[in-house]
Each structure stands twice: as structure tokens, then as C-alpha cells.
Design a protein around this motif. Structure first.
Motif, PDB file in Angstrom:
ATOM      1  N   LEU A   1       0.830  -1.210   0.000  1.00 14.76           N
ATOM      2  CA  LEU A   1       0.000   0.000   0.000  1.00 14.76           C
ATOM      3  C   LEU A   1       0.866   1.263   0.000  1.00 14.76           C
ATOM      4  CD1 LEU A   1      -2.783  -1.096   2.517  1.00 14.76           C
ATOM      5  CD2 LEU A   1      -2.992  -0.893   0.031  1.00 14.76           C
TER       6      LEU A   1
ATOM      7  N   TYR B   1       2.213   1.521  -3.488  1.00 14.23           N
ATOM      8  CA  TYR B   1       1.167   1.981  -4.400  1.00 14.23           C
ATOM      9  C   TYR B   1       0.943   3.485  -4.227  1.00 14.23           C
ATOM     10  CZ  TYR B   1      -3.230   2.256  -6.960  1.00 14.23           C
ATOM     11  OH  TYR B   1      -4.201   2.601  -7.866  1.00 14.23           O
ATOM     12  N   SER B   2       1.010   3.964  -2.999  1.00 12.86           N
ATOM     13  CA  SER B   2       0.888   5.405  -2.745  1.00 12.86           C
ATOM     14  C   SER B   2       1.989   6.169  -3.471  1.00 12.86           C
ATOM     15  CB  SER B   2       0.960   5.682  -1.239  1.00 12.86           C
ATOM     16  OG  SER B   2      -0.057   5.002  -0.538  1.00 12.86           O
TER      17      SER B   2
ATOM     18  N   LYS C   1      -1.505   9.701   1.666  1.00 12.78           N
ATOM     19  CA  LYS C   1      -2.127   8.844   0.648  1.00 12.78           C
ATOM     20  C   LYS C   1      -2.325   7.430   1.196  1.00 12.78           C
ATOM     21  CE  LYS C   1      -3.167   9.515  -2.969  1.00 12.78           C
ATOM     22  NZ  LYS C   1      -4.519   9.785  -3.530  1.00 12.78           N
TER      23      LYS C   1
ATOM     24  N   GLU D   1      -5.345   7.274   3.401  1.00 12.53           N
ATOM     25  CA  GLU D   1      -6.569   7.242   2.598  1.00 12.53           C
ATOM     26  C   GLU D   1      -6.882   5.815   2.144  1.00 12.53           C
ATOM     27  OE1 GLU D   1      -6.231   9.852  -0.722  1.00 12.53           O
ATOM     28  OE2 GLU D   1      -5.812  11.631   0.519  1.00 12.53           O
ATOM     29  N   LEU D   2      -5.842   5.096   1.730  1.00 18.57           N
ATOM     30  CA  LEU D   2      -6.034   3.730   1.235  1.00 18.57           C
ATOM     31  C   LEU D   2      -6.462   2.789   2.356  1.00 18.57           C
ATOM     32  CD1 LEU D   2      -2.936   3.384  -1.157  1.00 18.57           C
ATOM     33  CD2 LEU D   2      -5.298   3.937  -1.766  1.00 18.57           C
ATOM     34  N   THR D   3      -5.811   2.893   3.516  1.00 25.78           N
ATOM     35  CA  THR D   3      -6.183   2.009   4.633  1.00 25.78           C
ATOM     36  C   THR D   3      -7.599   2.311   5.121  1.00 25.78           C
ATOM     37  OG1 THR D   3      -5.072   3.493   6.214  1.00 25.78           O
ATOM     38  CG2 THR D   3      -3.822   1.574   5.413  1.00 25.78           C
TER      39      THR D   3
ATOM     40  N   GLU E   1     -10.041   3.457   3.240  1.00 28.44           N
ATOM     41  CA  GLU E   1     -10.942   2.906   2.216  1.00 28.44           C
ATOM     42  C   GLU E   1     -11.118   1.404   2.386  1.00 28.44           C
ATOM     43  OE1 GLU E   1     -11.179   2.619  -2.680  1.00 28.44           O
ATOM     44  OE2 GLU E   1      -9.841   4.093  -1.730  1.00 28.44           O
ATOM     45  N   LEU E   2     -10.029   0.723   2.800  1.00 28.60           N
ATOM     46  CA  LEU E   2     -10.077  -0.723   2.979  1.00 28.60           C
ATOM     47  C   LEU E   2     -10.611  -1.124   4.346  1.00 28.60           C
ATOM     48  CD1 LEU E   2      -6.607  -1.601   1.408  1.00 28.60           C
ATOM     49  CD2 LEU E   2      -8.839  -2.281   0.496  1.00 28.60           C
TER      50      LEU E   2
ATOM     51  N   THR F   1      -6.316  -7.215  -2.630  1.00 26.25           N
ATOM     52  CA  THR F   1      -6.590  -6.084  -1.752  1.00 26.25           C
ATOM     53  C   THR F   1      -6.122  -4.780  -2.393  1.00 26.25           C
ATOM     54  OG1 THR F   1      -6.309  -7.514   0.183  1.00 26.25           O
ATOM     55  CG2 THR F   1      -6.286  -5.129   0.565  1.00 26.25           C
TER      56      THR F   1
ATOM     57  N   GLU G   1      -8.310  -3.873  -5.264  1.00 21.33           N
ATOM     58  CA  GLU G   1      -9.590  -3.295  -4.827  1.00 21.33           C
ATOM     59  C   GLU G   1      -9.505  -1.789  -4.767  1.00 21.33           C
ATOM     60  OE1 GLU G   1     -12.407  -3.344  -0.816  1.00 21.33           O
ATOM     61  OE2 GLU G   1     -11.057  -5.032  -1.197  1.00 21.33           O
ATOM     62  N   VAL G   2      -8.420  -1.242  -4.184  1.00 18.65           N
ATOM     63  CA  VAL G   2      -8.327   0.218  -4.085  1.00 18.65           C
ATOM     64  C   VAL G   2      -7.876   0.843  -5.401  1.00 18.65           C
ATOM     65  CG1 VAL G   2      -7.938   0.331  -1.611  1.00 18.65           C
ATOM     66  CG2 VAL G   2      -5.986   0.042  -3.115  1.00 18.65           C
TER      67      VAL G   2
END
Length: 403
Positions: free
Chosen positions: A309, A312-313, A332, A335-337, A339-340, A397, A400-401
Motif C-alpha cells: 500500500l 502503491y501510494s 495517501k 486514505e487507502l487504509t 478505504e479498505l 486487496t 480493490e483500491v
């Protein structure tokens, strides 16, 4: 019309490969090919053979532990020696059983024990038997046979790091529980610091004899490649400098002979697919680029979720060759965590994981001063963005984002 076009394409591809005059035996460049000779490993062959040769007199050889980086010939040397040893034992009428287990493939204590039992003729169900029972069966049936076993455990570091050294401890003590049989262990590891993971009792028992395989030099890799190239390629198809470049590039990667052979093989495959009559240094450069991308994909796939993650950020924030900062990456990532719906690591822990990504060569970081705002790290991508994305999106996972 579309079908005809497709047929034409496939016929062209098949004809190009089947009529190729590049390879005469591509298989000799594959990782699992076992040659009859191993250049620049004569000293190591002699050492391994001298330790294991005690079996030909009916004695239990000392346990042997072999260290060395990937591609330094450890597995090939052991396989070559035990193959010849097994043949010699048959000639001399010595009851000897040699079992070779890659503990990364047979990656649980159950599978290791099952393989050991199967090698002495006992079938084991895929699941449903306690490992303690499997171990007990192994001792019982081996002792019935009254034989000497040499058990080779390749990539043993992988097993111990994942499952601990309990099985290894039992195996180093097994001779105390046997009456008519004996077991010798040969452990092979790519991790030169592996013994720091071991219980001191296991370390002392397993390391009765130790052998370190040094990395190959560029000159030694060149000799290995020339030897295999004579068997692999049609005479005259390798252009000037091809072997030398393959050797030089692999020497930069810790003298990895496996990588050198892969590079030479992929270079030939690229030449073959392009319809070329020769393998050139340009094919080598294209093969190297392809291998580096594949390496990045495999590294990224193996990362823990939070590292993925974070990476990816960074990928999102550095589009178009931009740079980013630790604070931006952390925002960033949060935000991803969110969202998940998963736990968010602390800024300090994220900083540690960014450092690990830097050490893996996936990103590059540089500490810079921002005046009164203090120090921060400027972060940029170091590896191919598409290879990173490909490795990340394997994880459902992250996919998904990513939408």
C-alpha cells in the motif's frame, strides 16, 4: 477473414521457432539441468565428496552444512556428488539411500516428512496425520530397513524462518533413537547468516562440517557460459561480445551463474522470436531489461500488504517522473487504509517500510532540508512503474483500491 489472419499469424510464429537455427539444445541452459562437469567448483566437489564418501565404507558421514549466495553452484555440486555416490554404492553393494528435498517446494514439516517416508517406500496421505506420527513412522520403517540415509535439505533457511527449527532439531538427534540405521544431514542455504536463526544445539550438530561457496567472478562465469553455449547453440550464432556481456552483467549481481545462464537463454529466445540468424549484444540488453522487470514483479508480489500500500501510494504520487515526500506518502497511505477499513501504521513505522523499499531498490530516497520545517525524504521510483504496478495488482486487496 479474421480466422485466416489468425492462422497466418500463428503459422508464422510456429514456423519461425521450429525452423530456427539458434538453439540445438535449449534445455542445457535451464536451472534444473545437471551438467557432467562444473567449472571452477572442483575444490567444492572434492570437499563434499570427501565428507560423504564415508558412506561407501558403511559409516555415517558427518553432517555437512553448505552456505553461499544464489547461483554459486551449491545445489548442482551436491546433486552431482550424490548421483555419483549412489552409483558407486550400488557397485559396492552398500545399502545407501539418498533423499533430496527442496524445503521451499515441500514447504511444511508435514510435506518434508511425507517425502522422507515416500522415499523409503511408505505412502502418506496428503493430510490427516499428525507430524509427530509421521516422524515416528519414519524412524520405525527406516530402522526396519537397516540402511544408511543421506538426507539433503535444500533451501533449509526458508523452512526454518517459516516454521522454526523443531524438525531440524529432531533430525539432528535422530541417530540416538535408531538401532539399525543411520541418518546424515546435508543442509544447503542461500543465507550466509542463517545459523543465527538456529538453536545452539542444532547449530553444533548440523555444522559438523561446513563449506562456503564463493560467488563466481566474471571470468569464471564466462568459462561456464562458453561450456554450456557449445551444447546449447548452433555453432556460429553467438555474436561477438555476447558471452562476455552476459558474464559481466551477472557478475554485478553477486556472481550468480543461474542468472548468467538465464540471461544467455533469454537472449537466444529473443533472437529466435525476432527471426534473427544471430544472437547479438542488443538481444542481451533486451533480455536483461526483461529480466529486471520480472525480478521487480516477483519482489513486489512478495511484499507484506502495508508495504504494498505504501508502494502503491508512491506509484500514484510519482506519475510522470515526479518526486514526493514522506508526509505526502503517509497521507495517501492513510486514505487507502481507510478505504479498505484496515489498521493504519504509525508514521514512524511507515518511514521504516519506506527505508526497506529503498534497500530493495524499488524506490530511491534522499534526505533534504526544508529549512525551518526540518528534514524530510524526497522519494522517487527507481524501478519500472509498469513492473511495480503489475506486481501490486496481483494482490486482490491492492487491486480493490486501484479500481
Amino acid at each position: 477473414m479474421l480466422t485466416a489472419d489468425l492462422d497466418d499469424i500463428l503459422d508464422d510464429v510456429f514456423e519461425r521457432v521450429t525452423s530456427s537455427r539458434i538453439f540445438k539444445n535449449r534445455d542445457v541452459l535451464l536451472p534444473d539441468y545437471l551438467p557432467n562437469k562444473l567449472p571452477h567448483r572442483e575444490e567444492q566437489i572434492r570437499k563434499v565428496a570427501s565428507v560423504l564418501a564415508q558412506a561407501l565404507k558403511g559409516y555415517k558421514p558427518n553432517n555437512l552444512f553448505i552456505y553461499g549466495l544464489t547461483g554459486t553452484g551449491k545445489t548442482a555440486v551436491v546433486k552431482l556428488v550424490v548421483k555419483k555416490l549412489s552409483e558407486k554404492a550400488v557397485e559396492k553393494g552398500v545399502k545407501l539411500k539418498i533423499t533430496f528435498i527442496n524445503t521451499k517446494r515441500d514447504d511444511t514439516p508435514y510435506r518434508v516428512l511425507a517425502r522422507m517416508l515416500e522415499d523409503i517406500g511408505i505412502r502418506v496421505p496428503p493430510t490427516g496425520v499428525a507430524t509427530a506420527e509421521l516422524y515416528s513412522r519414519f524412524k520405525k520403517f527406516l530402522d526396519k530397513k537397516g540402511t544408511l540415509m543421506i538426507l539433503v535439505l535444500d533451501e533449509i533457511d526458508y523452512h526454518v524462518k517459516k516454521y522454526g527449527d523443531d524438525l531440524l532439531y529432531k533430525l539432528t538427534r535422530i541417530n540416538e533413537e535408531l538401532q539399525r540405521s543411520k541418518v546424515s544431514l546435508v543442509g544447503i542455504t542461500n543465507d550466509v547468516n542463517f545459523t543465527s536463526w538456529l538453536d545452539p544445539r542444532v547449530k553444533s550438530s548440523l555444522g559438523e562440517e561446513e563449506l562456503v561457496f564463493p560467488p563466481y567472478t566474471a571470468e569464471q562465469l564466462r568459462d561456464i557460459l562458453k561450456d554450456r553455449a557449445e551444447m546449447a547453440f548452433v555453432e556460429g550464432v553467438l555474436g561477438e561480445g555476447v558471452i562476455e556481456l552476459c558474464a559481466a552483467l551477472a557478475a554485478r549481481e553477486n556472481g550468480d551463474a543461474r542468472k548468467a545462464l538465464d540471461l544467455l537463454r533469454i537472449s537466444g529466445e529473443i533472437a529466435e522470436r525476432s527471426g534473427s540468424s544471430k544472437v547479438t549484444v542488443e538481444h542481451v540488453r533486451r533480455a536483461w531489461e526483461q529480466m529486471e522487470k520480472d525480478r521487480v514483479v516477483e519482489i513486489v508480489k512478495s511484499l507484506p500488504l502495508h508495504s504494498k500500500l505504501i508502494l502503491y501510494s508512491i506509484l500514484l504520487l510519482t506519475k510522470g517522473g515526479k518526486t514526493t515526500y514522506t508526509g505526502e506518502v503517509y497521507r495517501k497511505y492513510k486514505e487507502l487504509t481507510a478505504e479498505l477499513g484496515i489498521e493504519t501504521l504509525t508514521l514512524r513505522r511507515v518511514g521504516d517500510l519506506i527505508s526497506e523499499l529503498d534497500m530493495l531498490g524499488l524506490i530511491s530516497t534522499e534526505v533534504v532540508s526544508r529549512g525551518r520545517r526540518g528534514l524530510t525524504r524526497v522519494i522517487s521510483l527507481e524501478s519500472d512503474p509498469e513492473a511495480i504496478r503489475k506486481g501490486l495488482l496481483v494482490d486482490p486487496t491492492v487491486a480493490e483500491v486501484a479500481g
